[in-house]
Scaffold this active site. Structure first.
Site, PDB file in Angstrom:
ATOM      1  N   GLY A  10      65.087  81.559   2.439  1.00  0.00           N
ATOM      2  CA  GLY A  10      65.137  80.183   2.922  1.00  0.00           C
ATOM      3  C   GLY A  10      64.183  79.280   2.151  1.00  0.00           C
ATOM      4  O   GLY A  10      63.486  79.714   1.228  1.00  0.00           O
ATOM      5  N   ALA A  61      65.307  82.078  10.937  1.00  0.00           N
ATOM      6  CA  ALA A  61      65.852  81.526  12.180  1.00  0.00           C
ATOM      7  C   ALA A  61      67.346  81.260  12.013  1.00  0.00           C
ATOM      8  O   ALA A  61      67.861  81.207  10.895  1.00  0.00           O
ATOM      9  CB  ALA A  61      65.144  80.220  12.536  1.00  0.00           C
ATOM     10  N   THR A 102      60.247  74.098  15.846  1.00  0.00           N
ATOM     11  CA  THR A 102      60.943  72.878  15.453  1.00  0.00           C
ATOM     12  C   THR A 102      60.640  71.689  16.364  1.00  0.00           C
ATOM     13  O   THR A 102      60.293  71.868  17.538  1.00  0.00           O
ATOM     14  CB  THR A 102      62.466  73.131  15.465  1.00  0.00           C
ATOM     15  OG1 THR A 102      63.181  71.912  15.225  1.00  0.00           O
ATOM     16  CG2 THR A 102      62.915  73.675  16.817  1.00  0.00           C
ATOM     17  N   ASP A 103      60.816  70.493  15.816  1.00  0.00           N
ATOM     18  CA  ASP A 103      60.709  69.265  16.618  1.00  0.00           C
ATOM     19  C   ASP A 103      61.862  69.136  17.610  1.00  0.00           C
ATOM     20  O   ASP A 103      61.816  68.319  18.525  1.00  0.00           O
ATOM     21  CB  ASP A 103      60.684  68.041  15.701  1.00  0.00           C
ATOM     22  CG  ASP A 103      61.937  67.910  14.852  1.00  0.00           C
ATOM     23  OD1 ASP A 103      62.443  68.943  14.363  1.00  0.00           O
ATOM     24  OD2 ASP A 103      62.417  66.778  14.661  1.00  0.00           O
ATOM     25  N   TYR A 126      70.256  74.910  19.747  1.00  0.00           N
ATOM     26  CA  TYR A 126      69.267  75.326  18.747  1.00  0.00           C
ATOM     27  C   TYR A 126      67.846  75.071  19.264  1.00  0.00           C
ATOM     28  O   TYR A 126      66.991  75.958  19.234  1.00  0.00           O
ATOM     29  CB  TYR A 126      69.507  74.577  17.428  1.00  0.00           C
ATOM     30  CG  TYR A 126      68.358  74.666  16.456  1.00  0.00           C
ATOM     31  CD1 TYR A 126      68.082  75.855  15.778  1.00  0.00           C
ATOM     32  CD2 TYR A 126      67.540  73.563  16.204  1.00  0.00           C
ATOM     33  CE1 TYR A 126      67.019  75.932  14.886  1.00  0.00           C
ATOM     34  CE2 TYR A 126      66.483  73.639  15.306  1.00  0.00           C
ATOM     35  CZ  TYR A 126      66.230  74.826  14.649  1.00  0.00           C
ATOM     36  OH  TYR A 126      65.180  74.902  13.781  1.00  0.00           O
ATOM     37  N   LYS A 130      64.947  77.920  20.160  1.00  0.00           N
ATOM     38  CA  LYS A 130      63.653  77.904  19.468  1.00  0.00           C
ATOM     39  C   LYS A 130      62.503  77.746  20.465  1.00  0.00           C
ATOM     40  O   LYS A 130      61.436  78.349  20.299  1.00  0.00           O
ATOM     41  CB  LYS A 130      63.615  76.780  18.430  1.00  0.00           C
ATOM     42  CG  LYS A 130      64.519  77.023  17.225  1.00  0.00           C
ATOM     43  CD  LYS A 130      64.074  78.206  16.373  1.00  0.00           C
ATOM     44  CE  LYS A 130      62.812  77.908  15.596  1.00  0.00           C
ATOM     45  NZ  LYS A 130      62.412  79.076  14.740  1.00  0.00           N
TER      46      LYS A 130
END
Length: 282
Positions: A10, A61, A102-103, A126, A130
């Site tokens: 990634g 992820a 993540t935001d 998602y 997370k």
């Protein structure tokens, strides 16, 4: 120190490889989805045991935000249940853990930069998976460092910056959303921040936020890419309502970086400086 990085192919994994593999102080293992299949949760701890790392940087992820709406079980297995196995392994074997979140754990209804203790309320699958992942990591292994980030891009992999360059090269006119606000993250900057934390004197577990400095919309981001690259393409600002997607996105997810700067003395470059650097490298 033995360091194992998940998600080796990634954007962030590739940037970490560039930094860590050239440093003789580290014995590094970079695992991709074939070497560490996160959807096969029952074998994760056995695989990790083969390497016996002192530190795991868990970057991998399920990141297909829209596809997650139709694959919630798979997204949960990779983002939540696999993270649980990794945290349990670290706790049982005395390994340190840095994990990326993540935001998208936020609903986007704020109008001020979000601190680590701001209320979470994901509006897509998602984000929910997370959030469950970061919660289970800190439950099983409270000394872990979990870093939420946003709008990641790099010279590696597919991302917004590369897509914009391609579209602006192919077309005379494009439309970009102007009512989703946050800040992009150059994966190279985040990778360096992670290495700075590893090499620092203090290890303080908990939640942290990291993105580049500044506050922009996706439209602002696209305009900057056009200017820096010297492209000739009209960019039309449009509201989210004109670009419906299977998964909702938070309207406002600017991350407050005060805690990570204060705790680990890491540098957080301005988003435009980092964009220029990435485009020059590209």
């Amino acid at each position: 120190m033995k360091v194992l990085v998940t998600g080796s192919n990634g954007q962030l994994g590739s940037e970490l490889r560039d930094i860590l593999e050239s440093d003789s102080r580290y014995e590094t293992y970079f695992l991709d989805r074939k070497q560490l299949p996160l959807d096969q949760t029952l074998i994760i701890q056995d695989i990790l045991g083969m390497y016996q790392p002192d530190l795991i940087i868990h970057v991998a992820a399920y990141t297909a935000v829209d596809k997650a709406e139709s694959e919630p079980v798979l997204a949960d297995a990779i983002n939540h249940l696999a993270s649980e196995e990794i945290a349990q392994y670290c706790r049982l074997n005395g390994a340190k853990l840095i994990a990326i979140s993540t935001d998208y754990v936020f609903d986007g209804n704020s109008d001020i930069a979000l601190t680590e203790d701001a209320p979470v309320d994901p509006i897509n699958t998602y984000g929910l998976t997370k959030l469950k992942g970061e919660q289970t990591i800190l439950k099983w292994h409270p000394e872990s460092i979990v870093i939420r980030t946003s709008w990641v891009y790099s010279t590696y992999g597919n991302n917004f910056v590369k897509t914009m360059i391609r579209l602006m090269t192919e077309r005379d006119e494009i439309s970009v959303i102007n009512d989703q606000v946050g800040s992009p993250t150059y994966a190279k900057d985040l990778a360096q921040a992670i290495v700075d934390i590893i090499e620092g004197e203090d290890w303080v577990g908990g939640l942290y936020h990291y993105s580049n400095e500044g506050e922009i919309s996706w439209y602002d981001f696209a305009v900057a890419i056009r200017e820096i690259k010297g492209l000739d393409c009209t960019i039309n600002p449009i509201p989210t309502t004109q670009y419906p997607t299977p998964a909702k996105r938070p309207k406002y997810s600017l991350l407050d970086k005060s805690k990570i700067k204060r705790t680990f003395k890491v540098e957080v470059p301005d988003w435009r400086e980092s964009l220029v650097q990435m485009l020059n490298k590209l």
